[in-house]
Design a protein around this motif. Structure first.
Motif, PDB file in Angstrom:
ATOM      1  N   GLY A  35      34.341  66.309  59.176  1.00 19.45           N
ATOM      2  CA  GLY A  35      33.623  65.209  59.796  1.00 19.45           C
ATOM      3  C   GLY A  35      34.512  64.164  60.425  1.00 19.45           C
ATOM      4  N   GLY A  36      35.832  64.421  60.437  1.00 18.40           N
ATOM      5  CA  GLY A  36      36.768  63.471  61.029  1.00 18.40           C
ATOM      6  C   GLY A  36      37.107  62.305  60.136  1.00 18.40           C
ATOM      7  N   GLU A  37      36.820  62.418  58.841  1.00 19.04           N
ATOM      8  CA  GLU A  37      37.138  61.340  57.909  1.00 19.04           C
ATOM      9  C   GLU A  37      38.520  61.566  57.295  1.00 19.04           C
ATOM     10  OE1 GLU A  37      32.780  60.286  56.082  1.00 19.04           O
ATOM     11  OE2 GLU A  37      33.769  62.114  55.377  1.00 19.04           O
ATOM     12  N   VAL A  38      39.251  60.476  57.084  1.00 20.56           N
ATOM     13  CA  VAL A  38      40.562  60.575  56.438  1.00 20.56           C
ATOM     14  C   VAL A  38      40.340  60.698  54.937  1.00 20.56           C
ATOM     15  CG1 VAL A  38      42.843  59.553  56.192  1.00 20.56           C
ATOM     16  CG2 VAL A  38      41.472  59.036  58.220  1.00 20.56           C
ATOM     17  N   ILE A  39      40.742  61.828  54.375  1.00 15.58           N
ATOM     18  CA  ILE A  39      40.539  62.024  52.938  1.00 15.58           C
ATOM     19  C   ILE A  39      41.858  62.001  52.166  1.00 15.58           C
ATOM     20  CG2 ILE A  39      38.388  63.285  53.230  1.00 15.58           C
ATOM     21  CD1 ILE A  39      39.966  65.884  52.835  1.00 15.58           C
ATOM     22  N   ALA A  40      42.982  61.978  52.865  1.00 20.99           N
ATOM     23  CA  ALA A  40      44.275  61.904  52.184  1.00 20.99           C
ATOM     24  C   ALA A  40      45.286  61.250  53.107  1.00 20.99           C
ATOM     25  CB  ALA A  40      44.760  63.289  51.766  1.00 20.99           C
ATOM     26  N   LEU A  41      46.139  60.441  52.529  1.00 21.60           N
ATOM     27  CA  LEU A  41      47.204  59.770  53.274  1.00 21.60           C
ATOM     28  C   LEU A  41      48.454  59.742  52.418  1.00 21.60           C
ATOM     29  CD1 LEU A  41      48.204  57.971  55.678  1.00 21.60           C
ATOM     30  CD2 LEU A  41      47.475  55.999  54.314  1.00 21.60           C
ATOM     31  N   GLU A  42      49.570  60.148  53.004  1.00 16.74           N
ATOM     32  CA  GLU A  42      50.849  60.080  52.306  1.00 16.74           C
ATOM     33  C   GLU A  42      51.864  59.409  53.213  1.00 16.74           C
ATOM     34  OE1 GLU A  42      53.850  62.757  49.546  1.00 16.74           O
ATOM     35  OE2 GLU A  42      52.429  63.783  50.881  1.00 16.74           O
ATOM     36  N   SER A  43      52.628  58.510  52.642  1.00 20.17           N
ATOM     37  CA  SER A  43      53.693  57.830  53.377  1.00 20.17           C
ATOM     38  C   SER A  43      54.955  57.850  52.533  1.00 20.17           C
ATOM     39  CB  SER A  43      53.301  56.378  53.682  1.00 20.17           C
ATOM     40  OG  SER A  43      54.410  55.651  54.177  1.00 20.17           O
ATOM     41  N   LYS A  44      56.052  58.205  53.178  1.00 14.76           N
ATOM     42  CA  LYS A  44      57.358  58.111  52.523  1.00 14.76           C
ATOM     43  C   LYS A  44      58.311  57.475  53.523  1.00 14.76           C
ATOM     44  CE  LYS A  44      59.713  61.839  51.461  1.00 14.76           C
ATOM     45  NZ  LYS A  44      60.296  63.029  50.778  1.00 14.76           N
ATOM     46  N   SER A  45      58.901  56.382  53.115  1.00 14.72           N
ATOM     47  CA  SER A  45      59.779  55.633  54.005  1.00 14.72           C
ATOM     48  C   SER A  45      61.137  55.448  53.362  1.00 14.72           C
ATOM     49  CB  SER A  45      59.158  54.273  54.351  1.00 14.72           C
ATOM     50  OG  SER A  45      58.831  53.557  53.169  1.00 14.72           O
ATOM     51  N   ALA A  46      62.109  55.091  54.189  1.00 17.32           N
ATOM     52  CA  ALA A  46      63.479  54.879  53.704  1.00 17.32           C
ATOM     53  C   ALA A  46      64.100  53.713  54.452  1.00 17.32           C
ATOM     54  CB  ALA A  46      64.319  56.141  53.885  1.00 17.32           C
ATOM     55  N   SER A  47      64.789  52.870  53.713  1.00 18.90           N
ATOM     56  CA  SER A  47      65.514  51.734  54.297  1.00 18.90           C
ATOM     57  C   SER A  47      66.372  51.120  53.217  1.00 18.90           C
ATOM     58  CB  SER A  47      64.542  50.680  54.840  1.00 18.90           C
ATOM     59  OG  SER A  47      63.918  49.975  53.776  1.00 18.90           O
ATOM     60  N   GLY A  48      67.161  50.124  53.609  1.00 15.23           N
ATOM     61  CA  GLY A  48      67.819  49.291  52.620  1.00 15.23           C
ATOM     62  C   GLY A  48      66.832  48.339  51.982  1.00 15.23           C
ATOM     63  N   ALA A  49      67.302  47.594  50.979  1.00 16.21           N
ATOM     64  CA  ALA A  49      66.425  46.724  50.187  1.00 16.21           C
ATOM     65  C   ALA A  49      66.830  45.263  50.375  1.00 16.21           C
ATOM     66  CB  ALA A  49      66.487  47.112  48.711  1.00 16.21           C
ATOM     67  N   PRO A  50      66.195  44.546  51.315  1.00 18.90           N
ATOM     68  CA  PRO A  50      66.632  43.180  51.623  1.00 18.90           C
ATOM     69  C   PRO A  50      66.419  42.182  50.494  1.00 18.90           C
ATOM     70  CG  PRO A  50      64.613  43.714  52.801  1.00 18.90           C
ATOM     71  CD  PRO A  50      65.101  44.989  52.191  1.00 18.90           C
ATOM     72  N   ALA A  51      65.322  42.289  49.756  1.00 22.96           N
ATOM     73  CA  ALA A  51      65.077  41.327  48.675  1.00 22.96           C
ATOM     74  C   ALA A  51      66.094  41.487  47.558  1.00 22.96           C
ATOM     75  CB  ALA A  51      63.663  41.474  48.136  1.00 22.96           C
ATOM     76  N   GLN A  52      66.466  42.725  47.259  1.00 19.50           N
ATOM     77  CA  GLN A  52      67.507  42.959  46.247  1.00 19.50           C
ATOM     78  C   GLN A  52      68.803  42.276  46.644  1.00 19.50           C
ATOM     79  OE1 GLN A  52      68.214  47.068  45.413  1.00 19.50           O
ATOM     80  NE2 GLN A  52      66.214  47.419  44.467  1.00 19.50           N
ATOM     81  N   GLN A  53      69.182  42.438  47.906  1.00 16.12           N
ATOM     82  CA  GLN A  53      70.432  41.825  48.362  1.00 16.12           C
ATOM     83  C   GLN A  53      70.349  40.303  48.314  1.00 16.12           C
ATOM     84  OE1 GLN A  53      72.474  43.219  51.795  1.00 16.12           O
ATOM     85  NE2 GLN A  53      71.918  45.367  51.502  1.00 16.12           N
ATOM     86  N   LEU A  54      69.223  39.752  48.746  1.00 11.71           N
ATOM     87  CA  LEU A  54      69.074  38.301  48.717  1.00 11.71           C
ATOM     88  C   LEU A  54      69.150  37.769  47.293  1.00 11.71           C
ATOM     89  CD1 LEU A  54      68.407  35.591  50.107  1.00 11.71           C
ATOM     90  CD2 LEU A  54      65.979  36.153  49.801  1.00 11.71           C
ATOM     91  N   MET A  55      68.483  38.438  46.351  1.00 14.31           N
ATOM     92  CA  MET A  55      68.493  37.975  44.968  1.00 14.31           C
ATOM     93  C   MET A  55      69.877  38.104  44.349  1.00 14.31           C
ATOM     94  SD  MET A  55      65.539  36.775  44.482  1.00 14.31           S
ATOM     95  CE  MET A  55      65.359  36.600  42.721  1.00 14.31           C
ATOM     96  N   HIS A  56      70.643  39.094  44.775  1.00 12.92           N
ATOM     97  CA  HIS A  56      72.020  39.200  44.292  1.00 12.92           C
ATOM     98  C   HIS A  56      72.855  38.047  44.832  1.00 12.92           C
ATOM     99  CE1 HIS A  56      75.874  40.842  43.101  1.00 12.92           C
ATOM    100  NE2 HIS A  56      76.290  40.688  44.338  1.00 12.92           N
ATOM    101  N   ARG A  57      72.710  37.748  46.122  1.00 17.02           N
ATOM    102  CA  ARG A  57      73.501  36.658  46.704  1.00 17.02           C
ATOM    103  C   ARG A  57      73.116  35.316  46.088  1.00 17.02           C
ATOM    104  NH1 ARG A  57      72.350  39.735  51.547  1.00 17.02           N
ATOM    105  NH2 ARG A  57      70.650  38.314  52.101  1.00 17.02           N
ATOM    106  N   ALA A  58      71.834  35.125  45.825  1.00 20.84           N
ATOM    107  CA  ALA A  58      71.368  33.827  45.324  1.00 20.84           C
ATOM    108  C   ALA A  58      71.620  33.645  43.833  1.00 20.84           C
ATOM    109  CB  ALA A  58      69.880  33.659  45.627  1.00 20.84           C
ATOM    110  N   PHE A  59      71.393  34.713  43.043  1.00 29.76           N
ATOM    111  CA  PHE A  59      71.409  34.570  41.589  1.00 29.76           C
ATOM    112  C   PHE A  59      72.336  35.544  40.882  1.00 29.76           C
ATOM    113  CE2 PHE A  59      67.047  33.405  42.983  1.00 29.76           C
ATOM    114  CZ  PHE A  59      67.111  32.043  42.695  1.00 29.76           C
ATOM    115  N   GLY A  60      72.982  36.441  41.621  1.00 29.42           N
ATOM    116  CA  GLY A  60      73.852  37.414  40.986  1.00 29.42           C
ATOM    117  C   GLY A  60      73.112  38.525  40.277  1.00 29.42           C
TER     118      GLY A  60
END
Length: 753
Positions: free
Chosen positions: A490-515
């Motif tokens: 019927g043209g309905e979306v019954i499943a969706l999968e997403s897999k993405s890849a990148s660096g982690a900006p919040a992790q880096q910011l929290m390391h710079r700010a708080f170690g």
């Protein structure tokens, strides 16, 4: 800490709270049951103007009736100074024209309690016990930390309750003072336009009551109901505009102190390069050079550098051009865009990623399968105001003047670099000429403090060049996303999968700010994907963190900025595969989301029909609590994409300053369109290739489309508006291009084949 004294939290306490919760056990359980600390009272500086009286930690009233309100958020053009003044003025019953804003000192009551809870990896519709408990605990934790910060589109949302309470509490005190004088019950008094009145017609101006009101203890108060608002939700002139027009506004580079020196820094052009040597004799014959010194790298992200201090900025810049420096390029000279993107693709090939959201059974969905891969590049912030900071270390005390989004972490970075205690640092936040997340980082503050330490009490103003600002940024990460879906008969979306890849900006910011360690999932990498609003029964949304030497940080709307392009482009592709109208296709996926459908319908109605030779593209996205739908009106001219109009509908909850919302939409569309059509950071041999606006192209004024805005009425609490109109721009334009050409553009920036 005695909260009523408003002392800045000590670093040892901050570390205990950040690093010791997992070990505290029963103590944490007991602490979590305590109510959050108050956000009304704090000790203000001793040097208040004469005949000015503090009615609480936020509000002061002078004898002439003028009201001064503490501004705990950074004003960087977003208009927050006006919106927050309106919150207090509404509850205080005072005209906005009588309100002045003053940068708040570092006090715990001014700390943000919204950004961190909003950063938790829960979907907006998750109201389960775990989600509610985590949000409660995180808000309490942030209240303990008292970190002053501006970001995450949280200013109005975070200030909505405490600043209204501050205005209402001050109003109650003023009424109590008048009631004492008249010897009548406070219930017989009312307020209007900065005056207290009683039933007989007597009245006092607030200034006449300020001293007595300040001497009265806390008085019970009640907030206005929404139906009684006379200022909130109405048009108001921006209170920061006059100073910006007449030139009296103080930005970071406007700071002028007696004996001010000027500094520039030389930094290695290769990522993570180190200083080998520099030749001071190369500056022989140049006038005005005062000092030349090496700078150590710092956790804040400041690299090893050479600082040039001169009597004028021109002299410092001239010396920067002539200084001969040898660098150790380090291990990253082989890094390039090609190797970065190949690494992301390989990670997707070999790693299932961390599933931020999983429901149903993806593998059991039967029907027609579709898949697509999308990508986005690194982006620089490229704010008009270059990175800068003014510092003076004298008699063991460090004074800072800095355009920063993060005053609390700026103090920590500066104290560490200057070798003084945090209590010895005094910071004044200036106006910011564009932040976009870049000025959440404090590398420039660490450098300025390090330089000041060598100058025997002289003040110094550090400024990076435009080229350094772009080549030594903390970039939005490059990303790849692979999306797949199943449509039934019927043209309905019954499943969706997403897999993405990148660096982690919040992790880096929290390391710079708080170690903090750079480990675990980072919600910013997948926001906008795992929390999309569409009602699809089977889903798996995962992400793979991929490390690289490229320094990363939050860019306006953070992960939403590219993830909206991924998901909204793919939804449009699925509508095409189902031979469905893209708007109606989305509406069917939003049957359980009436607010989203209303926003989508409003944007479509606003857009109308395209002109001859044009096509419309639609996108819908929720971020920072606000729902935004956009329709892009696009043509192709000389084989280039031309955007004529963006029609935008917004549901951001209760609106405090409607003009401010519209201005933020216009600004966000500008930045989103610039990134969609032009912006891209490329790396070759470990070096950022772009250097200025000539090769890091941004949207020009003649390319700016008309922006039409409709605000959908809502009685929900206020949500963020500094960023939510940025993410839908790119997919709306890309979807319009498909209507015109039949080409699916799956990589940013958008280019016709």
């Amino acid at each position: 800490m005695d909260e009523t004294l408003g002392r800045t939290p000590r670093r040892s306490r901050r570390r205990w709270l950040l690093g010791g919760l997992g070990l505290a056990g029963a103590l944490v359980v007991g602490w979590s049951l305590l109510p959050p600390r108050q956000r009304l009272h704090a000790v203000l500086p001793d040097d208040l103007p004469a005949q000015t009286y503090s009615l609480n930690g936020w509000v002061m009233v002078a004898a002439d009736g003028r009201v001064t309100v503490m501004l705990a958020k950074s004003e960087m053009g977003q208009g927050v100074m006006t919106s927050l003044a309106m919150l207090v003025a509404e509850e205080l019953d005072v005209p906005l024209s009588m309100v002045d804003m003053q940068p708040a000192p570092l006090r715990a009551i001014f700390g943000d309690t919204t950004m961190a809870p909003d950063g938790l990896p829960f979907r907006p519709d998750d109201e389960g016990l775990l989600s509610r408990g985590a949000h409660w605990m995180t808000r309490k934790l942030m209240r303990e930390l008292g970190l002053m910060v501006t970001g995450g589109s949280s200013s109005v949302k975070d200030s909505w309750q405490p600043m209204r309470e501050a205005g209402a509490a001050a109003r109650a005190r003023l009424i109590a003072a008048a009631a004492q004088i008249w010897a009548v019950p406070a219930e017989r008094c009312r307020t209007q336009d900065g005056r207290v009145l009683d039933a007989s017609g007597r009245s006092f101006g607030y200034g006449e009551l300020a001293a007595r009101a300040a001497a009265i203890g806390d008085v019970a108060f009640k907030l206005k109901s929404v139906r009684d608002f006379r200022l909130i939700g109405k048009a108001a002139a921006r209170i920061d505009a006059p100073a910006k027009v007449n030139g009296s506004a103080l930005f970071g580079l406007d700071v002028r102190l007696p004996g001010l020196l000027y500094a520039c820094v030389a930094m290695c052009p290769v990522l993570d390069g180190r200083l080998k040597s520099f030749d001071q004799h190369s500056l022989a014959g140049l006038d005005g050079i005062v000092h030349l010194l090496p700078l150590k790298s710092d956790r804040s992200g400041a690299p090893e550098a050479v600082a040039i201090v001169a009597k004028s900025r021109w002299a410092a810049l001239q010396a920067l051009e002539k200084l001969r420096v040898e660098w150790l390029d380090g291990p990253h000279t082989q890094w390039s865009n090609e190797s970065v993107m190949a690494g992301l693709a390989q990670a997707l090939d070999t790693n299932e990623g961390f599933a931020f959201h999983h429901r149903g059974e993806i593998g059991q969905a039967e029907g027609k399968h579709f898949s697509a891969e999308y990508s986005a590049p690194y982006l620089a912030h490229a704010a008009m105001e270059p990175v800068n900071c003014t510092a003076q270390l004298k008699s063991g005390r460090l004074a800072l003047w800095v355009p920063t989004q993060a005053p609390s972490t700026a103090v920590v970075a500066a104290a560490r670099a200057a070798g003084v205690s945090e209590q010895s640092v005094e910071l004044q936040v200036t106006l910011i000429g564009g932040g976009f997340g870049r000025k959440l980082d404090c590398d420039m503050v660490a450098q300025a403090a390090d330089i000041a330490r060598a100058l025997d009490g002289a003040p110094v103003q550090l400024m990076w060049t435009r080229e350094q600002d772009i080549r030594h940024d903390f970039y939005r990460p490059a990303a790849i996303a692979r999306l797949s879906a199943v449509l039934n008969a019927g043209g309905e979306v019954i499943a969706l999968e997403s897999k993405s890849a990148s660096g982690a900006p919040a992790q880096q910011l929290m390391h710079r700010a708080f170690g903090l360690p750079q480990t675990g999932p980072d919600k910013t990498t997948v926001e906008g994907l795992f929390d999309h609003p569409y009602g699809i029964p089977n889903q798996r949304i995962a992400h793979v963190n991929v490390d690289s030497p490229v320094p990363l940080g939050p860019w306006r709307s953070v992960g939403h900025s590219h993830n909206a392009f991924f998901i909204e482009s793919f939804i449009d592709e699925l509508a095409s595969a189902a031979h469905a109208d893209p708007v109606e296709f989305r509406r069917q996926l939003l049957t359980q989301r009436p607010r989203h459908r209303a926003v989508l319908d409003a944007a479509v109605a606003l857009a109308g029909r395209p002109g001859a030779g044009r096509a419309l593209g639609v996108a819908l996205h929720e971020s920072f609590g606000s729902i935004v739908a956009q329709v892009a009106d696009v043509s192709i001219e000389d084989e280039r994409i031309r955007v004529h109009r963006i029609s935008c509908a917004v549901d951001c909850g209760i609106v405090v300053h409607p003009d401010g919302v519209r201005q933020q939409v216009e600004s966000s569309v500008c930045m989103g369109l610039s990134a969609a059509l032009y912006e891209r950071i490329t790396i070759a041999h470990g070096r950022v290739q772009q250097s200025n606006y000539i090769d890091y192209q941004t949207l020009r004024i003649w390319q700016m489309p008309e922006v039409a805005v409709v605000i959908v009425p809502s009685d929900a609490p206020p949500e963020g508006m500094g960023e939510p109109a940025t993410p839908p721009v790119a997919p709306a334009v890309a979807n319009a291009v498909f209507r015109l050409t039949g080409q699916r553009l799956r990589s940013l920036p958008l280019k016709l084949a």
